[in-house]
Write an enzyme that holds these catalytic residues in place. Structure first.
Site, PDB file in Angstrom:
ATOM      1  CE  LYS A 101      -3.527   2.388   2.648  1.00  0.00           C
ATOM      2  NZ  LYS A 101      -4.447   2.318   3.794  1.00  0.00           N
TER       3      LYS A 101
ATOM      4  CE1 TYR B 101     -14.887   3.348  -2.405  1.00  0.00           C
ATOM      5  CE2 TYR B 101     -12.962   3.660  -3.816  1.00  0.00           C
ATOM      6  CZ  TYR B 101     -13.517   3.531  -2.554  1.00  0.00           C
ATOM      7  OH  TYR B 101     -12.699   3.581  -1.455  1.00  0.00           O
TER       8      TYR B 101
ATOM      9  CE  LYS C 277      -5.918   1.922  -0.549  1.00  0.00           C
ATOM     10  NZ  LYS C 277      -6.268   2.060   0.822  1.00  0.00           N
TER      11      LYS C 277
ATOM     12  NE  ARG D  60      -3.416   7.577   5.952  1.00  0.00           N
ATOM     13  CZ  ARG D  60      -4.104   8.078   6.973  1.00  0.00           C
ATOM     14  NH1 ARG D  60      -3.527   8.258   8.144  1.00  0.00           N
ATOM     15  NH2 ARG D  60      -5.376   8.399   6.829  1.00  0.00           N
TER      16      ARG D  60
HETATM   17  C1  PBG Z   1      -7.296   3.171   5.706  1.00  0.00           C
HETATM   18  C2  PBG Z   1      -7.559   3.093   4.253  1.00  0.00           C
HETATM   19  C3  PBG Z   1      -7.396   4.073   3.258  1.00  0.00           C
HETATM   20  C4  PBG Z   1      -7.894   3.530   2.087  1.00  0.00           C
HETATM   21  C5  PBG Z   1      -8.309   2.247   2.374  1.00  0.00           C
HETATM   22  N1  PBG Z   1      -8.064   1.984   3.712  1.00  0.00           N
HETATM   23  C6  PBG Z   1      -6.935   5.465   3.354  1.00  0.00           C
HETATM   24  C7  PBG Z   1      -5.590   5.849   3.701  1.00  0.00           C
HETATM   25  O1  PBG Z   1      -4.677   5.029   3.850  1.00  0.00           O
HETATM   26  O2  PBG Z   1      -5.445   7.049   3.874  1.00  0.00           O
HETATM   27  C8  PBG Z   1      -7.986   4.241   0.768  1.00  0.00           C
HETATM   28  C9  PBG Z   1      -9.063   3.792  -0.138  1.00  0.00           C
HETATM   29  C10 PBG Z   1      -9.390   4.723  -1.245  1.00  0.00           C
HETATM   30  O3  PBG Z   1      -8.756   5.767  -1.456  1.00  0.00           O
HETATM   31  O4  PBG Z   1     -10.355   4.414  -1.952  1.00  0.00           O
HETATM   32  N2  PBG Z   1      -6.010   3.007   6.125  1.00  0.00           N
END
Ligand code: PBG
Length: 323
Positions: free
Chosen positions: A194, A312, A247, A216
């Site tokens: 991620k 989505y 992701k 983050r």
């Molecule tokens: C939570 C999380 C996030 C997403 C999924 N789980 C946001 C982030 O890390 O700030 C993002 C999903 C999206 O943008 O559709 N940690």
């Protein structure tokens, strides 16, 4: 002109194109993300994500009926609580939003796959995915709370838990915690690679989880790295992940490809909120055709090697793929 090699022969009409088509997105591949809020009768559209809503439990159940009737295999659930605190208590309290929603959903829809996103950021008042001390995000304390959340979702009826926090070692601790409670059948879909991406902006509107300070980058991956993604995936598989995720999707097709060629577990890709918002915005202005753009993007994600697509657009896709 004497020309023997003519690749265009196999593109001459739709039937021959169907016959030689290598990749096809199917409704079987899709997971639909949903945002659940407290209260009753709430259906609040997220301004940066037209067509996506925050739903209270009653409307969430209605939504599940539609998802099931469209043949979508599962949903990914995010809770958006009204009260947040330092340690994200709402994520692991027995009567938390997600726990309550899971119990009701499992009763009414026993066969639909219920996937609980596991993270603290929607539940902490600072918006970070772990516990903060002196501006630092603490790993091991956070992992314990994350595992506690995963256990409570699994006990409430989640079939799959999906840790999205990017703390080190959380998959192993979650697996051990679940197994110790006899929940050996619960699946772990790990957000393994991620990235610290700009494409999560609209999600943070939806989940009200924008970090109050900093970013983050000390836990999510550097956008420039792909070898590191392989290490993350390898560790997660060793720790017990059943499905690994990359992701976002579009900007990381190379990573999806590399992960799926190297590892033999199913790979999921998350087409995130920013990817959705860009298509919606451009399509809304008449600048691109939404349906063909979405089919092209998801086909690319699958061609790169993902089996599972979290999007989505899942309901739209399921409708388009029917006809
Ligand atoms: C939570 C999380 C996030 C997403 C999924 N789980 C946001 C982030 O890390 O700030 C993002 C999903 C999206 O943008 O559709 N940690």
């Amino acid at each position: 002109m004497e020309l023997h090699k003519r690749p265009r022969r196999l593109r001459g009409n739709e039937n021959i194109r169907r016959l030689v088509r290598e990749t096809k997105v199917s409704t079987d591949d899709l997971i639909y993300p949903l945002f659940i809020v407290e209260g009753k009768g709430v259906k609040r559209e997220i301004s940066s994500m037209p067509g996506v809503f925050q739903l209270s439990a009653d409307n969430f159940l209605k939504e599940l009926e539609e998802v099931q009737s469209l043949g979508i295999p599962g949903v990914l659930l995010f809770g958006v609580p009204e009260n947040k605190d330092k340690t994200g208590t709402g994520a692991y309290s027995h009567d938390g939003i997600i726990q309550t929603a899971l119990k009701e959903a499992k009763k009414e829809f026993p066969n639909l796959l219920l996937i609980a996103d596991v993270c603290l950021c929607e539940y902490t008042n600072h918006g970070h995915c772990g516990v903060v001390d002196d501006g630092k995000i603490l790993n091991d304390i956070s992992v314990n709370l994350i595992a506690k959340s995963a256990l409570s979702y699994a006990e409430a009826g989640a079939d799959v838990v999906a840790p999205s926090d990017m703390m080190d070692g959380r998959v192993g601790v979650i697996r051990k915690t679940l197994d110790k409670s006899g929940l050996t059948d619960k699946i772990i879909m790990s957000y393994s690679a991620k990235y610290a991406s700009a494409f999560y902006g609209p999600f943070r509107d939806a989940a009200q989880s924008t970090p109050a300070f900093g970013d983050r980058k000390s836990y999510q991956m550097d956008i420039a790295n792909s070898r590191e993604a392989l290490r993350e995936v390898e560790l997660d598989i060793q720790e017990g992940a059943d499905i690994v995720m990359v992701k976002p999707a579009m900007a990381y097709l190379d990573v999806i490809h590399e992960v799926s060629s190297r590892f033999d577990v199913p790979v999921a890709a998350y087409q995130v909120s920013g990817e959705y918002a860009m298509v919606k915005a451009a399509a809304g202005k008449g600048w691109i055709d939404e349906k063909s753009a979405v089919l092209e993007m998801t086909t690319a994600i699958k061609r790169a090697g993902a089996k599972i697509i979290i999007t989505y657009f899942a309901k739209d896709l399921a409708k388009w793929l029917k006809t």
